[in-house]
Design an enzyme around this catalytic site. Sequence first.
Site, PDB file in Angstrom:
ATOM      1  N   ASN A 258       0.870  -1.388  -0.105  1.00 53.50           N
ATOM      2  CA  ASN A 258      -0.225  -0.295  -0.027  1.00 53.50           C
ATOM      3  C   ASN A 258      -0.012   1.169  -0.091  1.00 53.50           C
ATOM      4  OD1 ASN A 258      -2.362   0.993   0.249  1.00 53.50           O
ATOM      5  ND2 ASN A 258      -2.196   2.037   1.825  1.00 53.50           N
ATOM      6  N   GLU A 259       0.393   2.221  -1.096  1.00 56.56           N
ATOM      7  CA  GLU A 259       1.378   2.812  -1.035  1.00 56.56           C
ATOM      8  C   GLU A 259       2.617   3.353  -0.868  1.00 56.56           C
ATOM      9  OE1 GLU A 259      -1.399   5.403   0.795  1.00 56.56           O
ATOM     10  OE2 GLU A 259      -1.093   5.607   2.885  1.00 56.56           O
TER      11      GLU A 259
ATOM     12  N   GLU B 289      -8.838   4.303  -2.021  1.00 60.57           N
ATOM     13  CA  GLU B 289      -8.979   5.505  -0.005  1.00 60.57           C
ATOM     14  C   GLU B 289      -9.514   6.635  -1.346  1.00 60.57           C
ATOM     15  OE1 GLU B 289      -5.874   5.456   2.116  1.00 60.57           O
ATOM     16  OE2 GLU B 289      -5.411   3.556   2.172  1.00 60.57           O
TER      17      GLU B 289
END
Length: 421
Positions: free
Chosen positions: A99-100, A309
């Site tokens: 994630n990111e 998100e």
Amino acid sequence: MVETGLEAYRFSISWSRLIPNGIGPVNPKALEFYNNLINELISNGIQPHVTLHNFDFPQALEDEYGGWISRKIIRDFTNYADVCFREFGDRVSYWITINEPNVFSLGGYDQGNGPPHHCSPPFCINKSKRGNSTSEPYLALHHILLAHSSAVRLYRTKYKEKQNGFVGISVYSLGIFPNTTTEKDILAAQRTRDFFIGWIMEPLLLGDYPTSMKKIVGARIPTFTNCESKLVKGSYDFIGLIHYTNTNITDNSVLLENDLRDFSADMAVFMHGPDLFTNAEYPVEPWGLIEELNHFKLNYGNPPIFIYENGQRTASNASLQDVSRLNYLQGYIGATLDALRNGSNLKGYIAWSFIDLFELLDGYDSSFGLYYVDQNDPELKRYPKLSAKWYSWFLKGGSSSVEAIELEKDPSHVSIGHFFD
């Protein structure tokens, strides 16, 4: 989730929970927990989207070899991914490896304000006795890309034919705009995009880092071997996009004259935008999302994109009448539709977040949830906010007006216990 009308739910598997030492025995209680969750989602018609690494990883690997600054983690992450694909892949079709990684590498290995809190003076936001802010962010992300591509290769060679799933990676994005129409600010905005987005996307698309980054960072940014470049290039089935707000960019290239530089000094800009370390609400500026989706379409081959998100931040003791969150969702979902109509290869949208939860940057001080969780209640009772009512109404094809929805009960301004009190 069923009452709300969700068709998909994104969650993370904790490497530390599943394989506590990073390698070796699998925790049977963790297997049971995740199997129960996945089975319950599937039985209710909700598609699981699973992230393998979301900022936490086993402390044992940090202690043994420094975690993501060591090439050893490529092998260990691949083995962890293998366990997840093997145990859950018969029911999970969408996997996000990391994630990111841009935010993870910057916060964890430059500024030190995120796990595992590596940094070096004068660049530390939090005090730390370990790390090198001038090189570790680049080294960590380099190993993340290699671990990601290794896991993708594993899935494609060992599991794809039978499970027919998809593997991607998620990227934190901002709507990036020059602060003025001067050439310096326009070039600075492009440099920001290269450093923030191209840092991940160009290796995935082209097999190498942006030219601007290599020129500025020099020997501090690792190089891909020919074999590694081929492995990384094309190692995604989709991109997960994390997007909340915009930033206006002013050139600050005088920083490039400094001999000692970290990632931010290499980028050499002023970023004007909402403070990420407060619980203040984000402005509703959905044109930034449209701009980023258009940029992915024009410059990164228009990959399949899931918005994983996107949501409004409020103080944790805010009212259940969260009109600002509802307005935010209306604006950004509308922008998603505009981008889709304009040719962006969008595949899905998941609002952040379904319920109030523990936030990375400030624990329980801020809230993104559609559902309020009463931390003072031993049963942690959930209450739908106005945004939950609207989102459910929207998903079921109803009216999108605020006036169409009324809450039966609004325990406004109920104080929630803060995690760090």
